[in-house]
Design a protein around this motif. Sequence first.
Motif, PDB file in Angstrom:
ATOM      1  N   LYS A 267       9.780  20.749  43.630  1.00  0.00           N
ATOM      2  CA  LYS A 267       9.371  21.794  44.578  1.00  0.00           C
ATOM      3  C   LYS A 267       7.848  21.892  44.663  1.00  0.00           C
ATOM      4  CE  LYS A 267      13.596  23.298  45.217  1.00  0.00           C
ATOM      5  NZ  LYS A 267      14.314  23.904  44.108  1.00  0.00           N
ATOM      6  N   THR A 268       7.359  22.209  45.848  1.00  0.00           N
ATOM      7  CA  THR A 268       5.949  22.544  46.022  1.00  0.00           C
ATOM      8  C   THR A 268       5.869  24.060  45.918  1.00  0.00           C
ATOM      9  OG1 THR A 268       5.646  20.659  47.446  1.00  0.00           O
ATOM     10  CG2 THR A 268       3.995  22.399  47.632  1.00  0.00           C
ATOM     11  N   VAL A 269       5.032  24.564  45.014  1.00  0.00           N
ATOM     12  CA  VAL A 269       5.037  26.008  44.754  1.00  0.00           C
ATOM     13  C   VAL A 269       3.679  26.635  45.053  1.00  0.00           C
ATOM     14  CG1 VAL A 269       6.846  25.799  42.996  1.00  0.00           C
ATOM     15  CG2 VAL A 269       4.453  25.702  42.293  1.00  0.00           C
ATOM     16  N   SER A 270       3.684  27.929  45.318  1.00  0.00           N
ATOM     17  CA  SER A 270       2.407  28.621  45.580  1.00  0.00           C
ATOM     18  C   SER A 270       2.473  30.040  45.015  1.00  0.00           C
ATOM     19  CB  SER A 270       2.128  28.634  47.082  1.00  0.00           C
ATOM     20  OG  SER A 270       3.280  29.046  47.777  1.00  0.00           O
ATOM     21  N   PRO A 271       2.699  30.168  43.702  1.00  0.00           N
ATOM     22  CA  PRO A 271       2.781  31.513  43.128  1.00  0.00           C
ATOM     23  C   PRO A 271       1.388  32.130  42.946  1.00  0.00           C
ATOM     24  CG  PRO A 271       2.922  29.882  41.405  1.00  0.00           C
ATOM     25  CD  PRO A 271       2.823  29.114  42.696  1.00  0.00           C
ATOM     26  N   LYS A 272       1.375  33.414  42.565  1.00  0.00           N
ATOM     27  CA  LYS A 272       0.084  34.044  42.229  1.00  0.00           C
ATOM     28  C   LYS A 272      -0.416  33.479  40.905  1.00  0.00           C
ATOM     29  CE  LYS A 272       0.363  38.279  44.801  1.00  0.00           C
ATOM     30  NZ  LYS A 272       1.389  39.305  44.922  1.00  0.00           N
ATOM     31  N   LEU A 273       0.536  33.208  39.991  1.00  0.00           N
ATOM     32  CA  LEU A 273       0.155  32.704  38.668  1.00  0.00           C
ATOM     33  C   LEU A 273       1.079  31.556  38.251  1.00  0.00           C
ATOM     34  CD1 LEU A 273      -1.396  32.995  35.958  1.00  0.00           C
ATOM     35  CD2 LEU A 273       0.269  34.749  35.294  1.00  0.00           C
ATOM     36  N   TYR A 274       0.492  30.420  37.890  1.00  0.00           N
ATOM     37  CA  TYR A 274       1.280  29.274  37.420  1.00  0.00           C
ATOM     38  C   TYR A 274       0.802  28.942  36.008  1.00  0.00           C
ATOM     39  CZ  TYR A 274       3.601  24.730  37.347  1.00  0.00           C
ATOM     40  OH  TYR A 274       4.425  23.671  37.030  1.00  0.00           O
ATOM     41  N   ILE A 275       1.697  29.004  35.033  1.00  0.00           N
ATOM     42  CA  ILE A 275       1.307  28.698  33.655  1.00  0.00           C
ATOM     43  C   ILE A 275       1.969  27.384  33.257  1.00  0.00           C
ATOM     44  CG2 ILE A 275       1.190  29.543  31.275  1.00  0.00           C
ATOM     45  CD1 ILE A 275       1.516  32.373  32.278  1.00  0.00           C
ATOM     46  N   CYS A 294      -3.670  31.084  40.892  1.00  0.00           N
ATOM     47  CA  CYS A 294      -4.337  30.948  39.588  1.00  0.00           C
ATOM     48  C   CYS A 294      -3.476  30.050  38.686  1.00  0.00           C
ATOM     49  CB  CYS A 294      -4.497  32.337  38.960  1.00  0.00           C
ATOM     50  SG  CYS A 294      -5.230  32.262  37.318  1.00  0.00           S
ATOM     51  N   ILE A 295      -4.096  29.018  38.123  1.00  0.00           N
ATOM     52  CA  ILE A 295      -3.349  28.107  37.244  1.00  0.00           C
ATOM     53  C   ILE A 295      -3.907  28.246  35.824  1.00  0.00           C
ATOM     54  CG2 ILE A 295      -2.792  25.673  36.736  1.00  0.00           C
ATOM     55  CD1 ILE A 295      -3.126  25.107  39.761  1.00  0.00           C
ATOM     56  N   VAL A 296      -3.003  28.476  34.884  1.00  0.00           N
ATOM     57  CA  VAL A 296      -3.389  28.546  33.466  1.00  0.00           C
ATOM     58  C   VAL A 296      -2.701  27.375  32.771  1.00  0.00           C
ATOM     59  CG1 VAL A 296      -3.213  29.908  31.338  1.00  0.00           C
ATOM     60  CG2 VAL A 296      -3.576  31.064  33.529  1.00  0.00           C
ATOM     61  N   ALA A 297      -3.472  26.611  32.004  1.00  0.00           N
ATOM     62  CA  ALA A 297      -2.871  25.464  31.312  1.00  0.00           C
ATOM     63  C   ALA A 297      -2.990  25.635  29.803  1.00  0.00           C
ATOM     64  CB  ALA A 297      -3.573  24.183  31.737  1.00  0.00           C
ATOM     65  N   ILE A 298      -1.877  25.329  29.122  1.00  0.00           N
ATOM     66  CA  ILE A 298      -1.891  25.328  27.649  1.00  0.00           C
ATOM     67  C   ILE A 298      -1.552  23.908  27.221  1.00  0.00           C
ATOM     68  CG2 ILE A 298      -0.895  26.309  25.535  1.00  0.00           C
ATOM     69  CD1 ILE A 298       0.074  28.700  27.313  1.00  0.00           C
ATOM     70  N   ASN A 299      -2.491  23.262  26.553  1.00  0.00           N
ATOM     71  CA  ASN A 299      -2.255  21.868  26.154  1.00  0.00           C
ATOM     72  C   ASN A 299      -3.088  21.583  24.909  1.00  0.00           C
ATOM     73  OD1 ASN A 299      -2.265  18.905  26.087  1.00  0.00           O
ATOM     74  ND2 ASN A 299      -1.335  19.087  28.129  1.00  0.00           N
ATOM     75  N   LYS A 300      -2.514  20.803  23.985  1.00  0.00           N
ATOM     76  CA  LYS A 300      -3.277  20.562  22.752  1.00  0.00           C
ATOM     77  C   LYS A 300      -4.308  19.442  22.904  1.00  0.00           C
ATOM     78  CE  LYS A 300       0.142  17.699  20.339  1.00  0.00           C
ATOM     79  NZ  LYS A 300       1.089  17.655  19.251  1.00  0.00           N
TER      80      LYS A 300
END
Length: 332
Positions: A267-275, A294-300
């Motif tokens: 899916k192509t998405v367009s939320p307010k917040l994507y984590i 707004c995109i938030v990424a958690i990655n080591k």
Amino acid sequence: MQFEEYRNLWVFVETEENTAKSVGYELLSPGRVLADKMGGKLVAVVIGGNVKDVAEKTIDYGADEVILVEGDEYFNYSTDAYSYAMKTLVEKYKPSTILIGATNNGRDLGPKMACDLNTGLTADCTMLDYDTETGNMIWTRPAFGGNLMAMILCPDNRPQLGTVRPGIFKKPEPVTGKIGTMIYEDIHIAPENIRTKLLDRIKEVAEAVNLEEAEIIVSGGRGVGSPEGFEIIRRLAEELNATVGASRAVVDAGWMPHAHQVGQTGKTVSPKLYIACGISGAIQHSAGITGSDCIVAINKDEEAPIFDVADYGIVGDLFTVIPELIKEIQKL
Ligand code: FAD
């Protein structure tokens, strides 16, 4: 002029159990534009068990003519019956171009027809154009994993065939009362020439996942490590009242159903917040999320490409970061 006898643009309107697949109607939109450009008619081809109402609808959606083939052998798709009917029609009417929806059945029918008719097929197109000087269609489709768009021509054979991805074009606005011509063709294939038989149809019970409408999405990637590891993604999603997304790696591994996949083939998405949690940020994934506010990424891995598209990045182990995040959210 070469191929002078090949005229008109055809749209194959796929039916299943007497119901049209939406992509058939969608293709009447570019079909109208292309037929006008080539100075030909827009013709819908409807094959099915009992599908006169589908044929009539194609006229409302803008077809100038409909060719209708009905019979019990067409109630469900079979390669032999459908390709035989299409070959018979093409040899009689000689269309210049045929658009087919890139559904499972369309992806089967297109190559079989190309083989039977000794012509070319461009699969999975996302853009369509017609060159009025050469009379060639210009088929455009993603290539090399979506990294570039390839323009493909079929200059030496007719008809020119292409399958087109569903959902790319919008259905035309229906015009009631439009006059069109309905042509009935009586084409049947002997049962012994149909080499496959539909024994049963097992419908997947699809989970209701509305990623496109979601305001907050928490997505997990291969970094979650296992199907059990996904539990932490669900917990964070629950706290935020968010929808759960997944990368293709997770879907391919069978940890999550395809309905949750985000990206080029999801899916192509367009939320307010994507984590994005434990997602590397391959181009095919990022292509589906860049419309997020707004995109938030958690990655080591601090070098992970997801940080190039993220507004906020947290370098760390998601199994440490997410519980901390949940604690903070619960304090609010
Ligand atoms: P990986 O690339 O393996 O990344 C895992 C990440 O998790 C790494 O960055 C790692 O550092 C991190 N990580 C590991 N452990 C932890 C931890 N404990 N805490 C924090 N971080 C951790 N992909 C899609 O997602 N959607 C698509 O629609 C899609 N379509 C595709 C279409 C085509 C034609 C092709 C060729 C590919 C497509 N792909 C798609 C696949 C894409 O190229 C990638 O392979 C896929 O996105 C990788 O998924 P991933 O990020 O989950 O896994």
